[in-house]
Motif scaffolding. Structure first.
Motif, PDB file in Angstrom:
ATOM      1  N   HIS A 279       0.856  -1.183   0.000  1.00 28.53           N
ATOM      2  CA  HIS A 279       0.000   0.000   0.000  1.00 28.53           C
ATOM      3  C   HIS A 279       0.891   1.230   0.000  1.00 28.53           C
ATOM      4  N   HIS A 280       0.830   2.016  -1.063  1.00 30.78           N
ATOM      5  CA  HIS A 280       1.508   3.326  -1.026  1.00 30.78           C
ATOM      6  C   HIS A 280       0.831   4.287  -1.983  1.00 30.78           C
ATOM      7  N   GLY A 281       1.203   5.539  -1.888  1.00 29.60           N
ATOM      8  CA  GLY A 281       0.487   6.606  -2.571  1.00 29.60           C
ATOM      9  C   GLY A 281       0.553   6.577  -4.084  1.00 29.60           C
ATOM     10  N   SER A 282       1.471   5.811  -4.664  1.00 31.83           N
ATOM     11  CA  SER A 282       1.551   5.792  -6.121  1.00 31.83           C
ATOM     12  C   SER A 282       0.727   4.669  -6.729  1.00 31.83           C
ATOM     13  N   LEU A 283       0.065   3.889  -5.883  1.00 34.57           N
ATOM     14  CA  LEU A 283      -0.764   2.831  -6.437  1.00 34.57           C
ATOM     15  C   LEU A 283      -2.120   3.396  -6.824  1.00 34.57           C
ATOM     16  N   ALA A 284      -2.739   2.766  -7.804  1.00 27.68           N
ATOM     17  CA  ALA A 284      -4.058   3.214  -8.236  1.00 27.68           C
ATOM     18  C   ALA A 284      -5.042   3.081  -7.075  1.00 27.68           C
ATOM     19  N   ARG A 285      -6.037   3.975  -7.082  1.00 25.10           N
ATOM     20  CA  ARG A 285      -7.005   3.972  -5.994  1.00 25.10           C
ATOM     21  C   ARG A 285      -7.651   2.601  -5.825  1.00 25.10           C
ATOM     22  N   MET A 483      -1.868  -2.486 -17.298  1.00 25.99           N
ATOM     23  CA  MET A 483      -1.510  -3.751 -17.916  1.00 25.99           C
ATOM     24  C   MET A 483      -2.156  -3.786 -19.298  1.00 25.99           C
ATOM     25  N   ARG A 484      -1.383  -4.100 -20.307  1.00 29.91           N
ATOM     26  CA  ARG A 484      -1.910  -4.089 -21.678  1.00 29.91           C
ATOM     27  C   ARG A 484      -3.144  -4.976 -21.771  1.00 29.91           C
ATOM     28  N   LYS A 488      -8.129  -1.651 -15.799  1.00 28.82           N
ATOM     29  CA  LYS A 488      -7.794  -0.948 -14.565  1.00 28.82           C
ATOM     30  C   LYS A 488      -6.312  -0.601 -14.477  1.00 28.82           C
ATOM     31  N   PRO A 489      -6.020   0.621 -14.084  1.00 34.04           N
ATOM     32  CA  PRO A 489      -4.609   0.981 -13.933  1.00 34.04           C
ATOM     33  C   PRO A 489      -3.991   0.316 -12.701  1.00 34.04           C
ATOM     34  N   LEU A 490      -2.687   0.073 -12.761  1.00 34.42           N
ATOM     35  CA  LEU A 490      -1.973  -0.484 -11.614  1.00 34.42           C
ATOM     36  C   LEU A 490      -1.547   0.613 -10.662  1.00 34.42           C
ATOM     37  N   GLY A 491      -1.216   1.761 -11.231  1.00 36.92           N
ATOM     38  CA  GLY A 491      -0.730   2.849 -10.405  1.00 36.92           C
ATOM     39  C   GLY A 491      -0.138   3.928 -11.281  1.00 36.92           C
TER      40      GLY A 491
END
Lengths: 814, 229
Positions: A279-285, A483-484, A488-491
């Motif tokens: 868990h950190h701030g650069s991960l997607a919500r 991910m191609r 959903k974005p990863l971050g």
């Protein structure tokens, strides 16, 4: 309001709870104009803050907004809404509670303005936006209380300054407004109380029982910590053993990059497939929410995390905190440790994992400071003027402003209590006319003065743009990682890092190794890969510097005759340093010079924290260049800077002449990238340039240009401009941190111990292993560009262009 | 690479004509003593302020003219072509202050001066010089926006910029783009941003073998990043 209505006492009794003494005290002082509660994590602070509100609203007599709750996190607002809803529903109280953040729907927001709830939970930014509307007086009419949660965290950034200006505005609209601040344990509660209260109102401070002493120890590992570096990878087996022994462990890291690497290595060693998340701030919500939900549900045994888990959300049954890397700051360490056993009066358990040999010393020092409850923190400077400029714009959006009244209002805000009228007028002039010395926008002023003396927006269309730019949070320019073939974005990663990637490069993201495939609009597309040696994504995140107090504690430790509290390997290392050279002292500056590998090295033990030591490295090498000492590069840590060059340093004293150093600093400010970033942040806050949103970058419009151009232009044509003054003020702290260099100069006062040796000293040795070496050559970038250009041309089979085009322009003569 | 090889201009050939890309972002046709600059965007800060936007430091016209002045001083051109978007809009052109107009007149004196019209500044020019939609000067043609299928074409409009990964350090610079058909100039104006060369508008326009010449303190020639290869 000393006693609770019967519904409350019954409800407490039905749960088997009693009202904590500090909750009772809050009720008794509910009429105080300002009140601050200092309580350890898990002390029932929030309920203490809300009890008077619930009691006042219990009879259903109040119409409209009664209490405004402001917290630094959107998630906290939502969390509190859920937590309050239970007692309100169970006691059948006629109270409407809603939250309002950036995530609230437009329809709900509109309705809230027309028909506000009794309790509104929001963030400083959403409040600032509400105050910019013309109907703010109507919406806030009848407001009685404002609760500022986690005020210690807000006070550490400009978000707190903005909030206090917002409260000053609210107080003008609702003169009877009472303020309540809820804070974790801090070093200087009275300063925080002055920050909160309407100046010059008094503010009583209530202290909840301190939490029982935490059980903090060093993690014992079979392997010794390495000499340098920051990952803590050596401790993975021991950490994993601890995870197995506990229900839920939070593993804190100081940077996102380190969290990613550690998580990756932890997985590789996780033979039993324990459920562990990151868990950190650069991960997607979405990614973060998934981890948060799993954690609340008790499904995770460990979470590798950064400061994003520092604040008060209740994450369930955490029974162990592991801090990897020196905590840098004792106050933050204590707040982090409070995350374990989030129950009132239960001791917390924590283990410290030094990442390298020097950090062993720092961890032991932090541990002792924590036991002595000796908290650190630097005094807050006056409220920054870029935030004031934004406040003037916000006020102008809401309606015409009277300069005298606005000045009187902003000086009731704690951080701006000492603001002078000329300082205020300069900010108003900047907002209204741009504040330029040489040329003026006679016709196109942003604010125009009416015959009655009030200032109003010249062009009402500007209000929309101003509202879009409200807030003081610095967003670094990020691009999404996806991910191609998946939605959903990863971050997110920094745009600058993304730009250095080429197809096939691998990096760590959300604990996975991914392969860079390409940039699609503003999204980085990646695929899964089994590549084993990933690069690490660069995340902006703050690099915390070791606090002044902790640095001093380490220096005091260095003066001991022996170090029984340190592990043998570390104590022996220090003893050897004392034998070979000297130990650094607080009121003297130790400078060591020695040759190594054919170059002359100088190590300066400034103990001013990593940001200041980095700046010191840049300044000293610049001075050495001038003195003809041919510096080639340097590397810095929290405690020292190591410089290498062609010539030996015989006398360091002239390098540290404060006047010269300050002058070098002024010159250096000019072209420095860190300064440009500092300028940009202030220019966005002050309303000179628009906040860049992902959407705007997506259009790739050539119309927007870099703020660096504005910085260079101002320096050339208007060097005394307000924004350059603000930028310089900011440079005293933050990434430049010149203030700590001043602190170092002040305590050492030219008392320099220069030790010349024929080989590397024990204390300097780890510096050679540090990453982040900074090469010194002015033309570095241009040389690198030329070199890379030639390589690319060769690769493209175009390397012969020189013979094809024999005519060249002039050449640089060196 | 040795430092001696850093240079401030780069020669290339278009339609059999030798042209020089200057590190300043200007294009020089030595044979004709002709200087080309594009996208000056004079009066930009004024236009932004007029439309209720930010009050940017109002010094960009002064700065752009000073740099143009230095190029003219150094090269002494017989002709100067401004490739369009020389003014940020019509009102910015008419609202140019007296000093800027005088400065422009001084630069124009004694040489041929052509204002090519751009999307920001269509219509005639109230100050001196010739105003044209485009200009043919065999074998080259000068226009603001590149036209697919054209050859020997010199244009601006896109403000191309390229990013280079120099040993892990991303460096972005405004750049010229050229292939056997055309050259696209970077913007010369002080307050101008850039469009990355991998944007479809640029990638689709240039041939696969297109090159980029980075501007800045020195020039550097690289294969155009993001070209359709």
């Amino acid at each position: 309001m000393a006693a609770l209505p019967p519904a409350f006492t019954d409800w407490f009794a039905s749960r088997g709870w009693t009202v904590h003494p500090h909750q009772q005290a809050m009720l008794e002082r509910a009429d105080a104009p300002a009140l601050m509660l200092v309580a350890p994590t898990g002390g029932g602070k929030t309920l203490a803050g809300f009890l008077p509100t619930l009691a006042e609203l219990a009879d259903g007599g109040h119409q409209g907004l009664h209490t405004l709750y402001v917290s630094p996190l959107k998630a906290l607002a939502a969390d509190i809404r859920r937590n309050l809803s239970t007692p309100v529903a169970e006691m059948r109280l006629p109270i409407r509670i809603e939250d309002r953040t950036g995530d609230t729907s437009a329809t709900a927001k509109k309705r809230q303005r027309a028909d506000p709830p009794h309790i509104l939970l929001t963030t400083p930014e959403s409040l600032a936006l509400l105050l910019s509307y013309e109907d703010a007086p109507r919406m806030f009419a009848g407001l009685k209380r404002v609760i500022v949660d986690e005020i210690h965290a807000l006070a550490e950034s400009k978000r707190g300054d903005q909030l206090m200006l917002g409260l000053a505005r609210l107080q003008s609209l609702c003169p009877g407004l009472r303020r309540v601040g809820l804070s974790a344990t801090v070093e200087d509660p009275p300063a925080l109380a002055r920050f909160l209260a309407r100046h010059p109102d008094p503010c009583e401070i209530l202290y909840a029982d301190p939490a029982p002493d935490a059980d903090i120890r060093m993690l014992e590992t079979e392997e010794k910590p390495p000499w340098a570096g920051g990952g803590g990878a050596y401790a993975i087996p021991a950490v994993l053993e601890q995870v197995k022994k506990h229900k839920t462990t939070l593993i804190f890291h100081n940077t996102r990059a380190q969290a990613e690497i550690f998580f990756h290595n932890l997985w590789l060693a996780n033979d039993e497939d324990l459920p562990i998340g990151i868990h950190h701030g650069s991960l997607a919500r979405e990614q973060r929410q998934k981890v948060e939900a799993a954690m609340v549900a008790g499904e995770l045994r460990a979470i590798v995390c950064t400061g994003t888990l520092d604040l008060g959300i209740d994450w369930g049954d955490v029974d162990l905190i592991i801090q990897v890397g020196a905590p840098k700051n004792v106050k933050r360490l204590i707040q982090r440790i409070g995350r374990a056993n989030h129950r009132y009066n239960a001791p917390s358990k924590a283990l410290l994992v030094p990442a390298n040999r020097f950090e062993v010393v720092e961890c032991v020092a932090a541990l002792e400071a924590a036991k002595a409850r000796d908290l650190d923190g630097d005094p807050r400077g006056p409220g920054p003027r870029d935030v004031l400029c934004q406040q003037i714009l916000i006020a102008a959006c809401a309606g015409p402003i009277d300069a005298d009244a606005l000045y009187a209002e902003v000086t009731t805000a704690g951080p701006y209590a000492a603001l002078t009228r000329p300082e205020f007028d300069a900010c108003l002039d900047f907002v209204a006319t741009g504040g330029y010395a040489l040329r003026a926008y006679d016709r196109w002023q942003r604010l125009k003065q009416a015959p009655d003396g009030t200032w109003a927006l010249r062009d009402p269309r500007a209000a929309r743009q101003i509202r879009m730019n409200i807030g003081t949070i610095q967003d670094s320019e990020l691009v999404k990682v996806r991910m191609r073939g998946q939605g959903k974005p990863l971050g997110e990663i920094e745009e600058g890092f993304a730009a250095t990637l080429t197809k096939g490069d691998t990096f760590l993201m959300a604990g996975r190794i991914v392969r860079y495939e390409g940039l699609r609009e503003t999204t980085v597309e990646v695929t899964r890969t089994n590549h084993s040696k990933p690069r690490v994504a660069a995340f902006m995140g703050t690099k915390f510097a070791t606090s002044t107090q902790l640095s001093h504690r380490i220096l005091r430790m260095f003066q001991q005759d022996s170090w029984p509290e340190l592990p043998d390997h570390t104590a022996e290392w220090l003893a050897l340093q004392r034998e070979v050279s000297k130990m650094p002292e607080a009121d003297r500056l130790l400078v060591e010079s020695f040759p190594w590998d054919g170059r002359e090295h100088t190590c300066i033990y400034g103990f001013a924290g990593r940001n200041a030591m980095q700046t010191l490295g840049l300044l000293l090498t610049q001075r050495m260049e001038v003195l003809g000492l041919h510096p080639l590069g340097f590397v810095s840590t929290d405690y020292a800077v190591l410089i290498w060059g062609l010539d030996r340093l015989d006398d360091p004293a002239p390098l540290f002449e404060p006047g010269d150093l300050r002058e070098a600093f002024d010159t250096w400010l000019g072209g420095n990238a860190v300064m440009k970033r500092t300028f940009k942040a202030s220019a966005v806050i002050a309303g000179l340039i628009d906040r860049q949103t992902g959407g705007q970058r997506k259009t790739g419009k050539q119309a927007t240009f870099s703020s660096d151009i504005l910085y260079d232009t101002l320096r050339r044509y208007d060097p005394d401009h307000l924004l350059l003054g603000i930028t310089k003020e900011e440079a005293l702290k933050g990434l430049v941190d010149f203030g700590r260099i001043e602190e170092m100069l002040d305590r050492t006062r030219g008392r320099i111990d220069h030790v010349t040796l024929d080989r590397v000293t024990p204390l300097a040795a780890p510096m050679f292993l540090e990453v982040g070496k900074v090469p010194i050559h002015g033309m570095a970038t241009d040389r690198l560009v030329a070199e890379e250009a030639e390589r690319l041309m060769q690769d493209a089979g175009l390397g012969e262009s020189e013979t094809a085009n024999p005519r060249r322009g002039w050449r640089v003569p060196y | 690479m040795r430092a001696e090889q850093l240079q401030n201009e780069q020669t290339f050939t278009l339609a059999g004509t030798e042209l020089i890309a200057r590190s300043t972002g200007a294009l020089w046709w030595p044979e004709q003593r002709l200087l080309v600059v594009s996208d000056l965007h004079l009066g930009k800060s004024e236009r932004i302020a007029r439309r209720g936007g930010s009050l940017l430091p109002p010094y960009e016209t002064q700065d752009t003219l000073a740099r143009l002045d230095a190029e003219i001083e150094w090269l002494d051109p017989r002709s100067v072509i401004c490739l369009g978007d020389s003014f940020d809009d019509g009102a910015a052109r008419d609202g140019l202050d007296v000093e800027a107009v005088e400065w422009l007149n001084r630069l124009m004196a004694g040489r041929r001066w052509v204002w090519i019209e751009g999307n920001h500044d269509p219509g005639p020019v109230s100050i001196g010089g010739t105003h044209l939609a485009e200009l043919q000067h065999a074998p080259l043609s000068f226009r603001h926006i590149a036209r697919p299928g054209a050859s020997g074409e010199i244009s601006g409009h896109y403000h191309p910029k390229a990013t280079l990964n120099a040993r892990g350090r991303a460096v972005t610079r405004p750049c010229f783009l050229y292939d056997s058909d055309r050259v696209i100039l970077p913007a010369f104006g002080t307050y101008t941003g850039g469009l990355r060369t991998d944007a479809p508008a640029l990638a689709g326009l240039m041939r696969p073998e297109a090159l980029a010449i980075l501007t800045g303190p020195f020039t550097a020639e690289i294969p155009m990043p993001g070209r359709c290869s």
